[in-house]
Design an enzyme around this catalytic site. Structure first.
Site, mmCIF file in Angstrom:
data_model
loop_
_atom_site.group_PDB
_atom_site.id
_atom_site.type_symbol
_atom_site.label_atom_id
_atom_site.label_comp_id
_atom_site.label_asym_id
_atom_site.label_seq_id
_atom_site.Cartn_x
_atom_site.Cartn_y
_atom_site.Cartn_z
ATOM 1 N N LEU A 57 11.436 -20.424 -4.336
ATOM 2 C CA LEU A 57 10.399 -19.602 -3.709
ATOM 3 C C LEU A 57 9.102 -19.755 -4.489
ATOM 4 O O LEU A 57 9.100 -19.765 -5.715
ATOM 5 C CB LEU A 57 10.807 -18.121 -3.699
ATOM 6 C CG LEU A 57 9.799 -17.131 -3.115
ATOM 7 C CD1 LEU A 57 9.718 -17.294 -1.588
ATOM 8 C CD2 LEU A 57 10.171 -15.691 -3.470
ATOM 9 N N HIS A 104 3.079 3.644 -9.049
ATOM 10 C CA HIS A 104 2.939 2.210 -9.331
ATOM 11 C C HIS A 104 4.199 1.656 -9.993
ATOM 12 O O HIS A 104 4.615 0.521 -9.698
ATOM 13 C CB HIS A 104 1.722 1.968 -10.219
ATOM 14 C CG HIS A 104 0.419 2.311 -9.565
ATOM 15 N ND1 HIS A 104 0.032 1.782 -8.357
ATOM 16 C CD2 HIS A 104 -0.592 3.149 -9.948
ATOM 17 C CE1 HIS A 104 -1.153 2.260 -8.016
ATOM 18 N NE2 HIS A 104 -1.557 3.087 -8.970
ATOM 19 N N ASP A 107 0.828 -1.201 0.000
ATOM 20 C CA ASP A 107 0.000 0.000 0.000
ATOM 21 C C ASP A 107 0.867 1.257 0.000
ATOM 22 O O ASP A 107 1.959 1.276 0.554
ATOM 23 C CB ASP A 107 -0.896 -0.002 1.243
ATOM 24 C CG ASP A 107 -2.011 1.026 1.150
ATOM 25 O OD1 ASP A 107 -2.351 1.449 0.025
ATOM 26 O OD2 ASP A 107 -2.541 1.415 2.204
#
Length: 247
Positions: free
Chosen positions: A129, A34, A17
């Site tokens: 991962l 962004h 956020d």
């Protein structure tokens, strides 16, 4: 990393956020926030992949509520997603990162779905991962869909109401087969889950930081892991050392 593997969360989930506010405070356009956020994603994925204790990293990329943003911003986010998939794919493959996208794909364009299929297919052999990207994701929607599928099984006579257990529900979630997050991090000052992994996060440790996502670096990630290592997780149980209630 300074944490020993037994005190490192095996599954870290992050609510990324603050991109828009980061941009606004710098006099920039929201899309620039962004874009800066993508750089942070790259940094944190690299760091998580190099930590032997972390096996899963889940990132809240785009919620169902985000469709309510201006169309221009939504289009830009989808274009940024596609471009990032192409740009990051070689490094993800080299680093052994397996990508899985969870969320409702029906509303997304064919172009976006094609890119999602590409990155899932071309990283399927990754073992260092597991990277879960929540795109067009809503925990309430996920639970609603699970309830509908279970209800159909009951209606068809394949399942009785008495046989419904928490495992029954978990098997119908997007995250079936993925361990619940040990740690949920939220950047950008807010302190709420915002419809993110509500079932899976029932006993997750929560870590909130005022740092906006574009500024969230390795030191901030390390601080979250260090805080997690200090906590005692009881999962609703009482430890032997805890004082017993007086009746």
């Amino acid at each position: 990393m300074s944490n020993t593997t037994d005190r490192v969360p095996a599954h870290v989930a992050i609510i990324m956020d603050g991109n828009g506010r980061w941009a606004r405070e710098r006099g920039l356009e929201r899309y620039e926030g962004h874009q800066a956020g993508v750089n942070t994603v790259r940094t944190i994925v690299r760091t998580a992949a190099q930590n032997p204790g972390i096996r899963y990293l889940t990132l809240y990329v785009f919620s169902t509520e985000n469709w309510g943003r201006p169309q221009e911003e939504v289009d830009m986010l989808m274009e940024l997603l596609c471009r990032s998939i192409i740009n990051e794919l070689p490094e993800l493959q080299e680093g052994g990162v397996r990508v899985q996208v969870i969320g409702d794909r029906d509303r997304m364009s064919q172009k976006v779905n094609d890119h999602i299929a590409l990155i899932e297919r071309d990283t399927a052999q990754g073992t260092s991962l597991n990277l879960l990207l929540c795109i067009n994701y809503s925990s309430r929607d996920e639970l609603t869909r699970a309830a509908r599928r279970i209800a159909r099984r009951v209606a068809d006579g394949r399942l009785s109401p008495e046989e419904i257990t928490p495992r029954t529900i978990e098997e119908e979630l997007y995250t079936h087969g993925v361990p619940d997050p040990d740690l949920i991090i939220r950047t950008g000052r807010e302190q709420r889950l915002s419809n993110f992994l509500l079932w899976q996060g029932a006993y997750s440790e929560l870590y909130f930081t005022p740092v906006y996502w574009p500024d969230f670096g390795n030191a901030d990630f390390e601080a979250a892991l260090t805080e997690f290592a200090k906590r005692h997780r009881r999962f609703g149980k009482v430890e032997e050392a805890d004082p017993q209630p007086v009746h």
